[in-house]
Design an enzyme around this catalytic site. Structure first.
Site, mmCIF file in Angstrom:
data_model
loop_
_atom_site.group_PDB
_atom_site.id
_atom_site.type_symbol
_atom_site.label_atom_id
_atom_site.label_comp_id
_atom_site.label_asym_id
_atom_site.label_seq_id
_atom_site.Cartn_x
_atom_site.Cartn_y
_atom_site.Cartn_z
ATOM 1 N N HIS A 148 0.837 -1.216 0.000
ATOM 2 C CA HIS A 148 0.000 0.000 0.000
ATOM 3 C C HIS A 148 0.869 1.263 0.000
ATOM 4 O O HIS A 148 1.229 1.784 1.055
ATOM 5 C CB HIS A 148 -0.912 -0.022 1.239
ATOM 6 C CG HIS A 148 -2.006 0.993 1.175
ATOM 7 N ND1 HIS A 148 -3.276 0.741 1.646
ATOM 8 C CD2 HIS A 148 -2.041 2.265 0.722
ATOM 9 C CE1 HIS A 148 -4.032 1.802 1.467
ATOM 10 N NE2 HIS A 148 -3.300 2.761 0.920
ATOM 11 N N HIS A 181 1.420 5.178 -2.044
ATOM 12 C CA HIS A 181 0.928 6.182 -3.002
ATOM 13 C C HIS A 181 2.149 6.829 -3.646
ATOM 14 O O HIS A 181 2.962 7.440 -2.945
ATOM 15 C CB HIS A 181 0.076 7.234 -2.295
ATOM 16 C CG HIS A 181 -1.180 6.665 -1.699
ATOM 17 N ND1 HIS A 181 -2.364 6.584 -2.407
ATOM 18 C CD2 HIS A 181 -1.434 6.126 -0.485
ATOM 19 C CE1 HIS A 181 -3.296 6.021 -1.645
ATOM 20 N NE2 HIS A 181 -2.754 5.728 -0.467
ATOM 21 N N LEU A 182 2.252 6.692 -4.952
ATOM 22 C CA LEU A 182 3.421 7.255 -5.642
ATOM 23 C C LEU A 182 3.129 8.605 -6.300
ATOM 24 O O LEU A 182 4.051 9.291 -6.725
ATOM 25 C CB LEU A 182 3.964 6.264 -6.669
ATOM 26 C CG LEU A 182 4.758 5.089 -6.089
ATOM 27 C CD1 LEU A 182 5.235 4.149 -7.192
ATOM 28 C CD2 LEU A 182 5.946 5.567 -5.257
ATOM 29 N N ARG A 183 1.860 8.955 -6.412
ATOM 30 C CA ARG A 183 1.423 10.294 -6.878
ATOM 31 C C ARG A 183 1.676 10.600 -8.346
ATOM 32 O O ARG A 183 1.251 11.635 -8.820
ATOM 33 C CB ARG A 183 2.066 11.398 -6.032
ATOM 34 C CG ARG A 183 1.878 11.264 -4.522
ATOM 35 C CD ARG A 183 0.446 11.317 -4.107
ATOM 36 N NE ARG A 183 0.275 11.362 -2.650
ATOM 37 C CZ ARG A 183 -0.794 10.929 -2.026
ATOM 38 N NH1 ARG A 183 -1.801 10.400 -2.704
ATOM 39 N NH2 ARG A 183 -0.878 11.010 -0.709
ATOM 40 N N ASN A 228 -5.124 6.207 -6.984
ATOM 41 C CA ASN A 228 -5.689 7.570 -6.927
ATOM 42 C C ASN A 228 -4.717 8.630 -7.456
ATOM 43 O O ASN A 228 -4.390 9.603 -6.780
ATOM 44 C CB ASN A 228 -6.159 7.915 -5.518
ATOM 45 C CG ASN A 228 -5.059 7.846 -4.482
ATOM 46 O OD1 ASN A 228 -4.021 7.243 -4.718
ATOM 47 N ND2 ASN A 228 -5.281 8.462 -3.335
ATOM 48 N N ASP A 231 -8.943 2.522 -3.069
ATOM 49 C CA ASP A 231 -8.394 3.070 -1.815
ATOM 50 C C ASP A 231 -8.500 4.591 -1.760
ATOM 51 O O ASP A 231 -8.207 5.286 -2.735
ATOM 52 C CB ASP A 231 -6.928 2.681 -1.651
ATOM 53 C CG ASP A 231 -6.365 3.283 -0.384
ATOM 54 O OD1 ASP A 231 -6.864 2.931 0.696
ATOM 55 O OD2 ASP A 231 -5.479 4.147 -0.465
ATOM 56 N N HIS A 271 -10.749 -0.423 1.207
ATOM 57 C CA HIS A 271 -10.620 0.712 2.144
ATOM 58 C C HIS A 271 -11.951 0.756 2.879
ATOM 59 O O HIS A 271 -13.005 0.998 2.279
ATOM 60 C CB HIS A 271 -10.374 1.990 1.339
ATOM 61 C CG HIS A 271 -10.457 3.250 2.137
ATOM 62 N ND1 HIS A 271 -9.355 4.044 2.370
ATOM 63 C CD2 HIS A 271 -11.489 3.880 2.740
ATOM 64 C CE1 HIS A 271 -9.716 5.093 3.086
ATOM 65 N NE2 HIS A 271 -11.021 5.020 3.318
ATOM 66 N N HIS A 310 -5.213 -0.991 5.907
ATOM 67 C CA HIS A 310 -5.023 -0.071 7.039
ATOM 68 C C HIS A 310 -6.079 -0.197 8.143
ATOM 69 O O HIS A 310 -6.733 0.756 8.510
ATOM 70 C CB HIS A 310 -4.814 1.378 6.590
ATOM 71 C CG HIS A 310 -5.801 1.925 5.592
ATOM 72 N ND1 HIS A 310 -7.153 1.806 5.734
ATOM 73 C CD2 HIS A 310 -5.592 2.645 4.450
ATOM 74 C CE1 HIS A 310 -7.730 2.415 4.718
ATOM 75 N NE2 HIS A 310 -6.819 2.926 3.929
ATOM 76 N N ASP A 333 1.039 2.567 3.829
ATOM 77 C CA ASP A 333 0.108 3.621 3.399
ATOM 78 C C ASP A 333 0.891 4.927 3.209
ATOM 79 O O ASP A 333 0.460 6.008 3.636
ATOM 80 C CB ASP A 333 -1.040 3.821 4.388
ATOM 81 C CG ASP A 333 -2.180 4.651 3.776
ATOM 82 O OD1 ASP A 333 -2.077 5.021 2.591
ATOM 83 O OD2 ASP A 333 -3.158 4.934 4.490
#
Lengths: 427, 307
Positions: free
Chosen positions: A62, A64-66, A96, A154, A181, A233, A306
């Protein structure tokens, strides 16, 4: 490149290994693991690991690489550099982004960009629904062909239960798991955990049941259709208890928690420090105790980061309007090692939650040390003390509530696919 | 007892001694408002800014009058006239104001913690003029001052706080302050307006308003916080008024010398009837009067003593 790692205490939960061994890497695979391997020939890089531990590279389910869309918060390059520093050799990035990873072109971009600029393995997680809107199924077949290893909306639950059912049924075509999520959006209008701390701070709060209701619902739907479900999470006592009970009658349930849910309580939010604003929120002491118990009794299979990096201005505002998330890749493992010192988990059990369990859940051939397997490993020292300095993070996200904390346990070297991608300057 | 804090962010951060210091200091400032020339030079040369992101008549005017009576220069900034409407962040606004070297900034904001954020980035004294549902420390201090003035003491009082407790910064700050004294605090209101875990603050929750006010020394009424969504916590104003509006018959159940308090603004006919609001037990206007003196004392303690 040929690398010989000498005299490390090799711990590999997948094979039950825990002894002083040498590891010989030839190219991108582990060629041999044995006592006293002699270096033969030239061009062999010898690494002395005699005072340290060698383990499979960690896997984060989990992150987030953006990228694409929010490169000012993180890029695939900086995110994977942070991962390598934290000991992760494989990460799964959430959908996302902007555009959302709900179609093959975005998946292909992430895969391509990861190969070009990433320093560890990156596997995208595709969106369950188009645009994460919870209205229509995304093109998960095409995304699967392009490289996704899981699906998740998520950031939010799939509010429509029927749509989630269809998603779980459809995903069976590709045998990929869904990551849930768990958050009932009608019950969770607030920013912190509903408890004694929120009473004191006056911050709008979310009750534990906002998570627990969806935990129960998503388990029920998965069980009904016979599909696997992974609850990510997890943060509350009620969730741990519900999952523990459900696992006894349905085996396709897995779950993870994050280091901040067993390290901090909701009291941290009383400072109004926006770095403590996470979703789900930091919970009560009782919840933290239950999370630890869930790890101890195997209810919680995996520790995930996360990792949610943000730019400075997204956090440097009033608590209510600050974004959610902690930049977690570079502190997760060290924070988790405290579980070993507290007696919650043995080192072997802790590593299991970072290696073999996530590999099994994602059906990936990593997270183990064996001849013929990919040379993904780390060398760490569980006793090495260091002070968290957000300004030294390789992640663009400096949003951590742990800045200035003295932690014990440090990753010293990371090898991915036979290449040294991170080496601590003290090693 | 010396005052050594830079800011007044909340009651929660104050000791009993600090609360008493403010109340005792207030005594000496109350008389100034009764003089023909209502002005002393205490804060001459000082600059006080009121930075109000939420509508307010009472608190802002009270602070302004307090500062002016102490001879400070005052500047009022409200959200509608500030660069906030142009998208400037609170932090940037505060930093810009700080560059103009004010001595104190009084901030009201809809978001809990906004004054705490400011206190970390500016050198001026920050006074919390109300932050969301978190704290309203000067209101609690003027409430305590009024209780002590009218009842001669705070210890031993039975205080009923009635209304939208969940969204009330006044209730929170009063509870934090009153916990330092030997008081009995009873909170009453619809269950949807009573925050979970309220009893962990040593408060008794009594949904039945009749029981809550029985033998009370103080009845403190609160309004429904419509701006914080309070209205959605009840079926209708009419029903709320029927069950939780303070009426004459409630007052009869309280002690004979009960005082009726309200932080304002009142919704007459909703949480309080006209005859109670304007009746002999009401000290609502005394609270307003005392507010000026309490705020003078706070300004003096924070920025005035070295002058």
């Amino acid at each position: 490149m040929k690398i010989l790692i000498k005299n490390g205490r090799v711990i590999d939960p997948r094979h039950g290994t825990d002894e002083k061994l040498d590891i010989y890497i030839n190219g991108n695979i582990i060629e041999r693991i044995d006592k006293h391997i002699r270096e033969k020939g030239s061009n062999i890089r010898v690494i002395d690991a005699s005072r340290h531990i060698v383990s499979p590279g960690l896997i984060d389910v989990h992150t987030h690489l953006r990228e694409p869309g929010y490169e000012y918060k993180e890029t695939i390059k900086t995110g994977t550099m942070a991962a390598a520093k934290g000991g992760f050799t494989t990460i799964v990035c959430m959908a996302n982004t902007d555009p959302v990873n709900d179609n093959k072109s975005v998946t292909e971009f992430i895969v391509k960009q990861s190969k070009l600029e990433g320093v560890c393995r990156v596997f995208p997680c595709g969106a369950i629904t188009k645009g994460l809107k919870g209205e229509e199924l995304s093109e998960m077949g095409e995304m699967y062909e392009a490289g996704i290893v899981a699906i998740s909306d998520d950031g939010k639950s799939v509010k429509n239960a029927e749509l989630l059912r269809k998603a779980l049924e459809y995903a069976r075509l590709f045998a990929i798991p869904a990551i849930s999520h768990c958050e009932d959006e009608d019950l969770s209008k607030g920013y912190v955990h509903e408890g004694h701390a929120s009473l004191l701070s006056g911050l709008e709060a979310n009750p534990s049941i906002a998570e627990e209701i969806i935990v129960r619902r998503d388990i029920a739907i998965a069980e009904y259709v016979g599909s696997p479900i992974h609850l990510t999470h997890i943060s509350t006592r009620g969730s741990v208890e519900a999952i523990n009970k459900a696992k006894k009658q349905y085996r396709k349930i897995t779950c993870d928690t994050c280091p901040h849910y067993f390290t901090l309580t909701d009291e941290a939010t009383l400072t109004f420090d926006t770095n403590t604003k996470v979703n789900p929120p930091l919970r009560s002491k009782e919840d933290v105790a239950a999370i630890k118990e869930g790890l101890r009794n195997n209810t919680i299979d995996i520790i995930a980061t996360d990792h949610a990096p943000h730019d400075f201005t997204s956090k440097d505002v009033e608590f209510n309007i600050a974004t959610y998330g902690i930049s977690g890749l570079e502190t997760a493992f060290a924070l988790s090692l405290s579980l070993v010192r507290e007696g919650v988990l043995t080192l072997n059990e802790l590593l299991k939650r970072f290696t073999v369990n996530p590999a099994k859940f994602l059906n990936l051939p990593y997270g183990e040390l064996a001849p013929g397997k990919a040379a993904d490993l780390i060398i760490f020292n569980p006793d090495r003390e260091w002070v968290v300095d957000k300004d030294k993070f390789l992640s663009k996200g400096k949003n951590t509530p742990f800045h200035g904390w003295k932690l014990k346990g440090k990753n010293l070297l990371t090898i991915v696919d036979g290449n040294i991608v991170y080496r601590d300057n003290t090693f | 007892m010396n005052w050594d804090k830079k800011d007044l962010l909340g009651i929660k951060e104050l000791s009993k001694e600090e609360i008493l210091l403010i109340l005792n200091t207030t005594d000496s400032f109350k008389d100034i408002s009764k003089r023909e020339i209502k002005k002393v030079p205490t804060l001459r040369g000082k600059t006080v800014i009121t930075l109000f992101y939420e509508p307010s008549t009472r608190t802002r005017t009270s602070f302004e009058i307090a500062a002016k009576r102490l001879s400070a220069d005052t500047i009022n900034i409200s959200a509608s006239t500030s660069s906030y409407v142009k998208g400037e962040t609170l932090k940037d606004t505060a930093k810009n104001l700080e560059s103009m070297k004010p001595d104190a900034i009084i901030i009201r904001h809809s978001m809990p913690g906004a004054p705490h954020m400011l206190s970390k980035i500016v050198d001026s004294s920050i006074i919390n003029g109300g932050d969301g549902a978190h704290e309203h420390p000067t209101q609690a201090l003027l409430d305590l001052y009024t209780m002590r003035e009218k009842k001669g003491k705070i210890d031993g009082l039975k205080i009923a706080i009635i209304g939208d407790i969940a969204h009330s910064r006044v209730a929170r700050s009063n509870i934090f302050a009153l916990r330092h004294f030997k008081t009995e605090i009873i909170c009453s209101g619809p269950p949807t307006m009573i925050p979970p875990y309220l009893d962990s603050l040593g408060v008794r929750v009594e949904y039945d308003m009749n029981r809550a006010v029985t033998n009370a020394d103080v009845i403190m009424m609160l309004r429904i916080q419509k701006e914080r969504g309070g209205i959605s916590y009840i079926p209708s104003i009419k029903e709320y008024s029927t069950i939780y509006g303070l009426k004459k018959e409630h007052v009869k159940k309280a002690k004979k010398d009960v005082i009726i308090m309200h932080p304002g603004p009142m919704n007459r006919g909703v949480e309080i009837t006209d005859e109670v609001a304007d009746g002999p037990y009401s000290v609502i206007l005394d609270q307003v009067e005392n507010g000026v003196a309490v705020r003078m004392a706070i300004l003096y303690l924070l920025i005035g003593r070295e002058a």
